[in-house]
Structure formats: structure tokens, C-alpha cells
Design an enzyme around this catalytic site. Structure first.
Site, PDB file in Angstrom:
ATOM      1  CB  THR A  70      -0.947  -0.003   1.222  1.00 46.83           C
ATOM      2  OG1 THR A  70      -1.929  -1.017   1.017  1.00 46.83           O
ATOM      3  CG2 THR A  70      -1.633   1.339   1.385  1.00 46.83           C
ATOM      4  CG  ASN A 149      -6.470  -7.468  -5.544  1.00 48.19           C
ATOM      5  OD1 ASN A 149      -6.706  -6.845  -6.574  1.00 48.19           O
ATOM      6  ND2 ASN A 149      -7.015  -7.129  -4.383  1.00 48.19           N
ATOM      7  CD  GLN A 178      -2.418 -10.874  -5.140  1.00 44.80           C
ATOM      8  OE1 GLN A 178      -2.071 -12.042  -5.173  1.00 44.80           O
ATOM      9  NE2 GLN A 178      -2.974 -10.327  -4.064  1.00 44.80           N
ATOM     10  CB  SER A 198       3.533  -6.681  -0.811  1.00 48.16           C
ATOM     11  OG  SER A 198       3.153  -7.127   0.471  1.00 48.16           O
ATOM     12  CG  HIS A 200       1.697  -9.588   3.530  1.00 43.64           C
ATOM     13  ND1 HIS A 200       0.426 -10.121   3.479  1.00 43.64           N
ATOM     14  CD2 HIS A 200       1.589  -8.344   3.032  1.00 43.64           C
ATOM     15  CE1 HIS A 200      -0.411  -9.219   2.989  1.00 43.64           C
ATOM     16  NE2 HIS A 200       0.278  -8.136   2.700  1.00 43.64           N
ATOM     17  CB  THR A 236      14.925   4.041  11.891  1.00 41.85           C
ATOM     18  OG1 THR A 236      15.302   5.225  12.570  1.00 41.85           O
ATOM     19  CG2 THR A 236      16.016   2.979  12.039  1.00 41.85           C
ATOM     20  CB  CYS A 320      -8.786  -4.982   0.513  1.00 44.10           C
ATOM     21  SG  CYS A 320      -7.074  -5.428   0.799  1.00 44.10           S
TER      22      CYS A 320
END
Lengths: 381, 400
Positions: A70, A149, A178, A198, A200, A236, A320
Site C-alpha cells: 500500500t 488480486n 500478486q 510486498s 507478505h 529508520t 480488502c
């Protein structure tokens, strides 16, 4: 439990988890610090960047680590819009993007940008002719997702890139969250300017992603702070997350899963195809690991519950947009007819699945269809 | 595009009369060192050129990336080989021309027909190939003098060899063909450039560095190791000698007046360097000094410092401006390493006003009260030696 919701998120792999813990213990220093420990952390960070660049075919390219897909999508849209607004005011995206592109585009509309949303056909495909027509001299960004997705449609990004380069000076961003690791992606070969990944979704960790760009291209910053990540993304940097992302990307691309998933998907398609009152969305031109089907006048949630009771986790079209109870924008965009709109479920494969999971799914699917038919024949009586 | 071989030309070397064979052998060995980690390759040397054959496409591309940094090469060209039939030659000509930029370029075909039995004569061939290329790349235009693309077709008995691209080499002479010298490597911008320039003239180098822990950090040393490693990428391994300088430096600071401090420090460094030089069989000492840049680099200072040895001290940057040095450092890739912000031993005990015109007699007078000798010997014995390029295990790979 048989987990078939890998497009929502995946189980982190043992290797990634153990590397993450080890790196947290050994390289916890701030990568921006001058001391030796900081320098070591920075070296590992740069090595991670290097590995990611080479995996996506941009050996000289730029990598900005983010908190996930995102943020990377937001950074691409808002950041490039800010950077190139002197060049033009026009942005093109599609009507089936992830909300992190969709809503960023809506925000840019509020800020005075002119946004076109490409329409899609019933399988979720955009039209290259429409893309060509919509491109203008003042188009500054085109953002098209690689694999959808919710229904798995693969867009012809290589052809898109050619058309975009031919007709405009726009930056071409592609959301590959995806597709990465399942379909081959090369920034250089496909002529892309920027992609989002991404962690995950590829058996990495939540809270980690990246925007990857060809050499020399960077967006404006959209957050403010200490100027980390070349001044683009302050805060950071999580060196352990960066290394874990690089590792997850390496592991997922090393294994060739596309053919295996493809066979499973085809098997399911053949199994489901002639079932009464069930249709398959985007049967062709779809990613090998995603299969969406819709039930006639049955809520997707009911199907999800039935599968759940029988030990299989699947989801309504997308995590989502599944809680709002409304049909999502993707389902609206492909023009699914009214009786099917609420009945979409999605099956998505991952590294932990086996053929036996697919077989089990078929059994549970049949039992669900039996119940439906019985219910309907009762109605008739 | 798959290239079959690389044609390597050496400029200056072919002028070297009876020594040429020696130079060519050196060059061949340096190229072998530069490519030693590739899978398999073979070099054949002829009188005025070499041919490099590599098996895989990746190896060939890697060789093209590395050769521009090997001294002694004037230029090189990738060559595509095909059967000597007109159809194959026409097709390969398109591949070769198409492998580079063609938009708005000028072009010319040159033929060498060693195989006189080939059914077409040179003029016919030139026309056939030229018109075929032009039909397929209408954006090209023909130009006889200084064309952008010179398509060279060599028809030999064993096949046709086509080439169009010329990559410039690094020039200079093969490293090692002009003996060895010891480079005083500080970690600043200048000294690595001085080393590079001497390597360019065929000098192999060892490097010497002075560290003052705990005042200088591991990172400062790492920076110097990285610089020496960068230098080793120009075709020859580099040995780096790191001298533990703390005690000597404290002794100097304690015994020598502020005004002469810097000059004596440099004189001691020069003496250590000279003794290490003898141990390593080097002939000269290389330094990055540039006239007038700082107090220790005035002609007076250089005279006072140089007085400790009769060994030739090579100062290739003596007449360079700082900006010229920075340009060169950027070009050879040492600048980014040199500007890392760590203190080195020279900047730690800097007097407020070092003398720009030190008097040799005064310096000698002050030094005569101190016995540097035992420490001098000790630090040379205690020096650490690093062989570059490093071949150590990559500890980060475990996490990625």
C-alpha cells in the site's frame, strides 16, 4: 486446516522467520549511524537492495523500502504526480486496481489532477486501443496492475509499456504484488519504470514492501523526517525487514511454481465448469494461482462458511473489500450480472499447498453444490 | 546478440621492439587474472592482437565489462562468427549492426577476403552487404570517412568474422611490466589516484598505510582496504601493509616542537616506507603529493621530507589541480570511498600552524635528541598485511 487464501496473505517461511530473528539480534544498529555496527547494518541493507534489484531485472535500478504494498503504491502515484506535475496533469490507471492505487488516484483528482480509469471486459482485461486513445501529451503516470488480486486477470504489461513509450513521456508503474515470484518480471525487458512488491504475499513478513525503479528514476517524498532512503522515505529503515524481503523474493523466484499451480487451476476449472449455477471468472488469461468463481443467488460468505466448516480456508473476492458487504469495484467493473455479484469466492494457492488440498476442495465443493441443489428443489416443491 | 570472440588490440605495446613478447605475455597474464573467476575462456595472442574466446554468453558479457580496466589494451571489439556463405553473412551483418544504436548514425562496410575462393569479389560483397543493411535499417546513412559504425567483415577459410563495435581500452602498459613500487596510501582522494597513474604505466604496487588506534577507527582502516582493493581491480593484486603508528606519533608529539611536528612525522613515515620497500623488493615510493596543496606539500617541505632517502619518490600528481584529481578519482571509482568521513592519523595531532617552509637543519636538530630507532623497527615487525582482492567468506549471504 487447508489454507487456500494465499492472495490475502501467506504463511511466512521458516527461512525468512529465522533470518529475521538472526538479523534482529546481530544487526540491530541504525543503518544511518557512523559506527562500525551501523556500517555493518548498512552493508546488509545495501546487499539486500542489490539482491532485489537483480531479481527484478534492474541491476542498476533504485529500491525504496516501504511498510508494504500500500505504501509503495501510494508513493508511486502521489510521489510521481508531485515530481512530474510541471510536465502535465493527466494520470491513467484502471478500474480494477487495488484500493491503494484507486484511492490514491481519487485523492489526486481532489488535488486537481485529471484521472482516467480504463474500463475492462468481462474477464477483467483492459483494451490496448483504449489505452492508446487515452494517452495524452500531458500524461505523467500510467499505473496498471500486473495480476488482479480478486480475479487473477493478467494484463499485457509489456505491450502496454511499448504503447506508453510510443505515445507519451509518462512513467509506467506496475503493481506486481500478486505476480512477483509466480510470473517472470523484468523491469528492463518489459520496459517498466517502476513496480511495487510486498513481502507478505510471497511467504515473507507483514509490514514490508518496496517500490523498485529503473536507474535514475525516483519519486518525490510523501513523508517527512530524517531523509533516509535517499531522502524519499524517511524513518529508520528496518534492516531485518529489508533482508527478509530480499530472502523471500529469492526463495519464491528460485522455485518454479507456475506450472504446478497452472495444472491445479486447470483441474479445478474442469471440475467446476459444468456445474449448474456456478460460473468461473476470468477463466482464460488468468494467473495460475488465483481462481475466482461465483454462485447464483448465494452469498459468498455462505460458501466461505461451508468450506470453513469442512476445514478449508477460502475467501470472498478480496479481504480488502469483503467486510463492507457490497460487491467490490472489481466485480462491478467486469459487469458481473446481478444474481452472481454477491456470490464470488476466491481460491488462491501458495507454497504450502499440495495436490491433495485441491482434491479435498473438489469434495467439499461438490457437497456444497449438493446442498444448494437440494435447497432449490425444496423451493420448487 | 551472441558474440563468439573478442578481438583485443594493443597500441603502444606493438612498438616495443624486442621486448614486445615480454609485454604481450604480461598482458595475457593480467587479462587471465582479471577474468580468473569466469567459467572457461581461452586467449590466443598474435603479433599485434589477441583473441579471447569464452564459452557462455554471460562470460562474454562479463569480459566486455572488465577489459576496459586492464592496462595495456588500446581497444577491443566483440566478433560474431558465421559460416562463410552469403546468406549467413547477410543475416549476421544485420544482427551485428542491430546490436547497437542505429538512429541517425552513419555507416560503412569494409571487407577483408582472406579466403580467395569465396564466390564474390570484395566490391560485390560490399554492395550486397551495404544495401542489405540499409534496407533493414533505413535510418542509417552511408559515409566513407569516419563513419559511426564501421562494419568489418573478415572472410577466412574457417568462416566469416563480423564486428562493428569498438570499445576503448584503458591504454597504458600491462601492470607489472615496469617493476614494483610502494604506494603511500592515506585514505584521502589523491594517493589512490597516484597509485592508479603509476599502474597505468605498468608499475605493480604494494601499499603502505599508517593507523593510530584508538584515535583512528576500524572504519578508517576499512576505507583504506577498500581503496587498495579498488586499485587491485586494475589488473593486478595489491598487498597492503598497515603500520601501527600510535606510539611513534605520541613520541613525536611529546618531543618535537609544534612547528616541526608535521615535517618530522612525514620524515618518519618516509623512513618506515623505505624500509618496507626494501623488504618487498619494490624500487620506488609513490606519493600523491601535489605541489602547494597543503603545508607538507610545498617545495621546502618536500625537500625536508625527501632528505631521509635517496630512493626515487614518484609523485605523478605533482602538477595536478585538486579538481583534476577529483575528476580522475571519480572516473576510476575511488572518490566515493575516499570521501567517507573517518579521521586518519594525519588529521589527529595537527598543529595549529605547521611551517610551510621548514628548515632541514632545525628539524634534524630537534630529531637528534630522540631515539626513534627501536620503535621504528618494532612497528615494521608488527605491521599487518592484507592481500587484495579479498577472498573471504561472505557473512551476509547467510541472511539473504
Amino acid at each position: 486446516m487447508i489454507y487456500l487464501d494465499n492472495s490475502a496473505t501467506t504463511a511466512p517461511s521458516e527461512e525468512v522467520l529465522s533470518s529475521f530473528v538472526k538479523v534482529n539480534k546481530r544487526f540491530y544498529a541504525n543503518a544511518a549511524s557512523l559506527h562500525l555496527a551501523g556500517k555493518e547494518a548498512e552493508t546488509l541493507l545495501e546487499r539486500s537492495r542489490e539482491q532485489i534489484r537483480s531479481i527484478v531485472g534492474a541491476p542498476e535500478g533504485e529500491v525504496i523500502f516501504t511498510s508494504g504494498g500500500t505504501e509503495a503504491n501510494n508513493l508511486a502515484l502521489l510521489g510521481f504526480a508531485r515530481k512530474f506535475k510541471s510536465r502535465g496533469n493527466h494520470i491513467i490507471t484502471t478500474s480494477i486496481e487495488h484500493p491503494s492505487i484507486m484511492n490514491a488516484a481519487k485523492q489526486l483528482e481532489k488535488e486537481g489532477f485529471d484521472v482516467d480509469y480504463l474500463s475492462v471486459n468481462e474477464t477483467g482485461m483492459i483494451s490496448l486501443d483504449e489505452l492508446t486513445e487515452k494517452l495524452r501529451e500531458d500524461t505523467i503516470i500510467v499505473s496498471i496492475m500486473h495480476v488482479n488480486n480478486e480475479i487473477g486477470t493478467i494484463q499485457p504489461i509489456q505491450e502496454c509499456a511499448k504503447i506508453i513509450k510510443q505515445h507519451s513521456r509518462a512513467v509506467f508503474h506496475c503493481d506486481t504484488v500478486q505476480s512477483i515470484g509466480i510470473l517472470p518480471i523484468s523491469i528492463a525487458d518489459a520496459g517498466l519504470d517502476a513496480i511495487t512488491v510486498s513481502a507478505h504475499k510471497i511467504h515473507g513478513l507483514k509490514g514490508s514492501g518496496a517500490l523498485i525503479m529503473r536507474k535514475g528514476l525516483l519519486p518525490e517524498s510523501i513523508n517527512y523526517g530524517g531523509g533516509q532512503e535517499f531522502g524519499i522515505r524517511s524513518g529508520t529503515v528496518s534492516v531485518p525487514a529489508a533482508a527478509a524481503l530480499a530472502l523471500a523474493m529469492r526463495l519464491i523466484t528460485e522455485e518454479d511454481t507456475a506450472e504446478k499451480y497452472s495444472n491445479w487451476r486447470q483441474r479445478l476449472v474442469n471440475y467446476i465448469k459444468d456445474t449448474k449455477d456456478v460460473i468461473i471468472l476470468a477463466e482464460k488469461n488468468s494467473a495460475p494461482h488465483i481462481l475466482s468463481i461465483a454462485f447464483f443467488r448465494i452469498k459468498g460468505e455462505v460458501a466461505v462458511n461451508h468450506f470453513q466448516k469442512n476445514g478449508i480456508t477460502v475467501s470472498t473476492s478480496s479481504a480488502c473489500s469483503s467486510k463492507s458487504g457490497q460487491a467490490g469495484h472489481v466485480i462491478e467493473a467486469i459487469g458481473l450480472t446481478e444474481p452472481y455479484k454477491q456470490g464470488v469466492i476466491r481460491i488462491s494457492f501458495g507454497e504450502n499447498n499440495e495436490l491433495s488440498d485441491v482434491v479435498k476442495f473438489e469434495e467439499v465443493f461438490s457437497s456444497f453444490v449438493d446442498i444448494l441443489q437440494r435447497g432449490k428443489s425444496n423451493e420448487m416443491e | 546478440m551472441k558474440w563468439n570472440e573478442l578481438l583485443i588490440r594493443y597500441g603502444e605495446l606493438s612498438l616495443k621492439g624486442r621486448n614486445r613478447n615480454y609485454f604481450v605475455r604480461k598482458l595475457k597474464r593480467n587479462i587471465e587474472t582479471a577474468l580468473s573467476d569466469l567459467h572457461s575462456f581461452e586467449i590466443k595472442s598474435e603479433r599485434d592482437r589477441m583473441f579471447l574466446y569464452a564459452d557462455g554468453k554471460d562470460d562474454m558479457e562479463e569480459a566486455i565489462k572488465r577489459l576496459p580496466f586492464v592496462f595495456g589494451i588500446q581497444s577491443f571489439s566483440p566478433v560474431a562468427k558465421c559460416p562463410a556463405t552469403i546468406e549467413d553473412i547477410l543475416q549476421t551483418a544485420l544482427d551485428v549492426v542491430g546490436s547497437g544504436e542505429t538512429e541517425g548514425k552513419t555507416f560503412k562496410v569494409e571487407i577483408r577476403r582472406t579466403d580467395k575462393s569465396f564466390p564474390f569479389v570484395t566490391n560485390e560483397l560490399q554492395q550486397k552487404i551495404g544495401s542489405h543493411v540499409l534496407r533493414n535499417f533505413p535510418e542509417l546513412s552511408v559515409q566513407m570517412k569516419n563513419p559511426d559504425i564501421l562494419l568489418f567483415v573478415d572472410i577466412r577459410l574457417e568462416g566469416a568474422f563480423l564486428t562493428s563495435k569498438v570499445y576503448p581500452g584503458a591504454g597504458g602498459m600491462p601492470v607489472g611490466s615496469n617493476g614494483k613500487s610502494l604506494l603511500m596510501l592515506s585514505g584521502g582522494i589523491d594517493s589512490p589516484v597516484a597509485g592508479y597513474l603509476l599502474m597505468k604505466r605498468g608499475v605493480a604496487i604494494d601499499a603502505i598505510h599508517f593507523e593510530s588506534p584508538p584515535f583512528t577507527s576500524e572504519l578508517a582502516k576499512q576505507k583504506v582496504i577498500d581503496l587498495a582493493e579498488k586499485l587491485s581491480s586494475f589488473g593486478a593484486s595489491v598487498k597492503l601493509h598497515v603500520i601501527p603508528f600510535t606510539e611513534l606519533q605520541q613520541l613525536i608529539v611529546g618531543k618535537i616542537p609544534d612547528g616541526e611536528l608535521m615535517t618530522t612525522t612525514r620524515r618518519i613515515m618516509m623512513q618506515i616506507a623505505d624500509r618496507v620497500r626494501v623488504e618487498t623488493d619494490a624500487l620506488g615510493i609513490i606519493s600523491g603529493e601535489s605541489l602547494g596543496q597543503v603545508a607538507s606539500q610545498t617545495l621546502d617541505s618536500l625537500t625536508a621530507i625527501n632528505a631521509v632517502t635517496s630512493t626515487p619518490v614518484l609523485r605523478p600528481l605533482i602538477s595536478f589541480d585538486k579538481l583534476e584529481i577529483i575528476d580522475l578519482a571519480t572516473k576510476i571509482g575511488t572518490y566515493d570511498i575516499s570521501i567517507r568521513p573517518y579521521e586518519d592519523c594525519c588529521t589527529i595531532f595537527t598543529p595549529a600552524k605547521p611551517k610551510t617552509k621548514p628548515k632541514l637543519e632545525r628539524v634534524k636538530h630537534y630529531e637528534s635528541f630522540v631515539d626513534f630507532e627501536p620503535l621504528l623497527e618494532e612497528v615494521i615487525k608488527k605491521r599487518k598485511i592484507y592481500n587484495l582482492p579479498r577472498q573471504e567468506k561472505d557473512e551476509f549471504a547467510d541472511f539473504l
